[in-house]
Design a protein around this motif. Structure first.
Motif, PDB file in Angstrom:
ATOM      1  N   ALA A   1      -1.619  -6.199  27.551  1.00  0.00           N
ATOM      2  CA  ALA A   1      -0.998  -6.995  28.613  1.00  0.00           C
ATOM      3  C   ALA A   1       0.054  -6.188  29.373  1.00  0.00           C
ATOM      4  N   LEU A   2       0.793  -5.332  28.678  1.00  0.00           N
ATOM      5  CA  LEU A   2       1.806  -4.510  29.341  1.00  0.00           C
ATOM      6  C   LEU A   2       1.148  -3.529  30.314  1.00  0.00           C
ATOM      7  N   GLY A   3       0.030  -2.934  29.922  1.00  0.00           N
ATOM      8  CA  GLY A   3      -0.687  -2.013  30.794  1.00  0.00           C
ATOM      9  C   GLY A   3      -1.180  -2.699  32.058  1.00  0.00           C
ATOM     10  N   ARG A   4      -1.662  -3.935  31.922  1.00  0.00           N
ATOM     11  CA  ARG A   4      -2.121  -4.689  33.092  1.00  0.00           C
ATOM     12  C   ARG A   4      -0.951  -5.042  34.000  1.00  0.00           C
ATOM     13  N   GLU A   5       0.183  -5.361  33.416  1.00  0.00           N
ATOM     14  CA  GLU A   5       1.382  -5.676  34.202  1.00  0.00           C
ATOM     15  C   GLU A   5       1.887  -4.435  34.943  1.00  0.00           C
ATOM     16  N   ILE A   6       1.873  -3.296  34.275  1.00  0.00           N
ATOM     17  CA  ILE A   6       2.339  -2.043  34.878  1.00  0.00           C
ATOM     18  C   ILE A   6       1.423  -1.630  36.036  1.00  0.00           C
ATOM     19  N   LEU A   7       0.119  -1.857  35.895  1.00  0.00           N
ATOM     20  CA  LEU A   7      -0.833  -1.467  36.937  1.00  0.00           C
ATOM     21  C   LEU A   7      -0.574  -2.209  38.249  1.00  0.00           C
ATOM     22  N   ARG A   8       0.054  -3.383  38.180  1.00  0.00           N
ATOM     23  CA  ARG A   8       0.379  -4.128  39.401  1.00  0.00           C
ATOM     24  C   ARG A   8       1.468  -3.433  40.217  1.00  0.00           C
ATOM     25  N   ASN A   9       2.162  -2.449  39.641  1.00  0.00           N
ATOM     26  CA  ASN A   9       3.201  -1.705  40.360  1.00  0.00           C
ATOM     27  C   ASN A   9       2.635  -0.515  41.123  1.00  0.00           C
ATOM     28  N   LEU A  10       1.312  -0.354  41.099  1.00  0.00           N
ATOM     29  CA  LEU A  10       0.659   0.770  41.778  1.00  0.00           C
ATOM     30  C   LEU A  10       0.019   0.292  43.075  1.00  0.00           C
ATOM     31  N   ARG A  11       0.283   1.029  44.163  1.00  0.00           N
ATOM     32  CA  ARG A  11      -0.353   0.761  45.452  1.00  0.00           C
ATOM     33  C   ARG A  11      -1.062   2.040  45.884  1.00  0.00           C
ATOM     34  N   VAL A  12      -2.357   1.956  46.166  1.00  0.00           N
ATOM     35  CA  VAL A  12      -3.133   3.134  46.557  1.00  0.00           C
ATOM     36  C   VAL A  12      -3.737   2.890  47.932  1.00  0.00           C
ATOM     37  N   TYR A  13      -3.596   3.885  48.825  1.00  0.00           N
ATOM     38  CA  TYR A  13      -4.132   3.793  50.177  1.00  0.00           C
ATOM     39  C   TYR A  13      -5.013   4.998  50.453  1.00  0.00           C
ATOM     40  N   ALA A  14      -6.141   4.762  51.127  1.00  0.00           N
ATOM     41  CA  ALA A  14      -7.098   5.825  51.416  1.00  0.00           C
ATOM     42  C   ALA A  14      -6.527   6.838  52.401  1.00  0.00           C
ATOM     43  N   GLY A  15      -5.810   6.378  53.390  1.00  0.00           N
ATOM     44  CA  GLY A  15      -5.272   7.264  54.419  1.00  0.00           C
ATOM     45  C   GLY A  15      -3.778   7.499  54.275  1.00  0.00           C
ATOM     46  N   PRO A  16      -3.162   8.123  55.298  1.00  0.00           N
ATOM     47  CA  PRO A  16      -1.733   8.443  55.229  1.00  0.00           C
ATOM     48  C   PRO A  16      -0.813   7.275  55.579  1.00  0.00           C
ATOM     49  N   VAL A  17      -1.378   6.162  56.050  1.00  0.00           N
ATOM     50  CA  VAL A  17      -0.562   5.017  56.475  1.00  0.00           C
ATOM     51  C   VAL A  17      -0.435   4.015  55.334  1.00  0.00           C
ATOM     52  N   HIS A  18       0.787   3.563  55.079  1.00  0.00           N
ATOM     53  CA  HIS A  18       1.016   2.520  54.076  1.00  0.00           C
ATOM     54  C   HIS A  18       1.971   1.497  54.668  1.00  0.00           C
ATOM     55  N   GLN A  19       2.032   0.318  54.074  1.00  0.00           N
ATOM     56  CA  GLN A  19       2.832  -0.769  54.626  1.00  0.00           C
ATOM     57  C   GLN A  19       4.126  -1.004  53.860  1.00  0.00           C
ATOM     58  N   HIS A  20       4.670   0.019  53.224  1.00  0.00           N
ATOM     59  CA  HIS A  20       5.871  -0.152  52.414  1.00  0.00           C
ATOM     60  C   HIS A  20       7.053   0.652  52.938  1.00  0.00           C
ATOM     61  N   THR A  21       7.132   0.857  54.244  1.00  0.00           N
ATOM     62  CA  THR A  21       8.250   1.629  54.805  1.00  0.00           C
ATOM     63  C   THR A  21       9.569   0.878  54.635  1.00  0.00           C
ATOM     64  N   ALA A  22       9.528  -0.455  54.583  1.00  0.00           N
ATOM     65  CA  ALA A  22      10.751  -1.241  54.418  1.00  0.00           C
ATOM     66  C   ALA A  22      11.412  -0.986  53.058  1.00  0.00           C
ATOM     67  N   GLN A  23      10.622  -0.588  52.065  1.00  0.00           N
ATOM     68  CA  GLN A  23      11.165  -0.309  50.732  1.00  0.00           C
ATOM     69  C   GLN A  23      11.810   1.065  50.646  1.00  0.00           C
ATOM     70  N   LYS A  24      11.669   1.869  51.681  1.00  0.00           N
ATOM     71  CA  LYS A  24      12.219   3.241  51.743  1.00  0.00           C
ATOM     72  C   LYS A  24      11.813   4.046  50.514  1.00  0.00           C
ATOM     73  N   PRO A  25      10.505   4.301  50.360  1.00  0.00           N
ATOM     74  CA  PRO A  25      10.059   5.060  49.175  1.00  0.00           C
ATOM     75  C   PRO A  25      10.534   6.498  49.201  1.00  0.00           C
TER      76      PRO A  25
END
Length: 147
Positions: free
Chosen positions: A118-142
């Motif tokens: 269950a912990l592994g499944r919960e941790i996997l939800r913290n991963l975001r993968v995008y095919a190209g160079p554009v992502h929608q998380h600029t507001a989070q200031k990664p």
């Protein structure tokens, strides 16, 4: 006799501080990238790592379509899925999956390196993968990290 100086630290939910990390997968070898991303997701790079808690960071992987596989893995490696019905086995190669869903190749590799519970499944939800160079998380200031 127990020593009062060596107490085992266990993180509390209030102690956990999560950051957003951006990883560029362009030209990276799939397995090496996945193992490093899995360690960051798990929180193993932090001194307050606790095995039974999600102490890791959020990870954004971009350019998943430009990932590399060494040797003949692009055609010889197979992903297996089963529908549950007789004759419902499906096999897919990374080459076929990269054409249809490039982000799924990275997600499957990282998932295989996380705990199978269950912990592994919960941790996997913290991963975001995008095919190209554009992502929608600029507001989070990664924070951009090179692996």
């Amino acid at each position: 006799m127990k020593s009062p100086y060596f107490k085992t630290y266990s993180a509390k939910p209030a102690d956990i501080e999560k950051k957003w990390i951006l990883v560029d997968a362009e030209g990276e070898v799939l397995g090496r990238l996945a193992s490093k991303v899995a360690a960051i997701l798990r929180g193993k790079h932090k001194p307050e790592f606790t095995p039974h808690m999600d102490t890791g960071d959020y990870v954004i992987v971009i350019n998943a379509e430009k990932i590399r596989l060494t040797g003949n893995k692009m055609t010889d490696k197979q992903y297996f899925s089963y529908s549950g019905y007789p004759g419902g086995e499906r096999f897919t190669t990374p080459a076929e999956l990269l054409e249809k869903k490039p982000a799924e190749v990275v997600r499957k590799a990282v998932k295989g390196m996380l705990p199978k519970n269950a912990l592994g499944r919960e941790i996997l939800r913290n991963l975001r993968v995008y095919a190209g160079p554009v992502h929608q998380h600029t507001a989070q200031k990664p924070e951009k990290v090179t692996l």
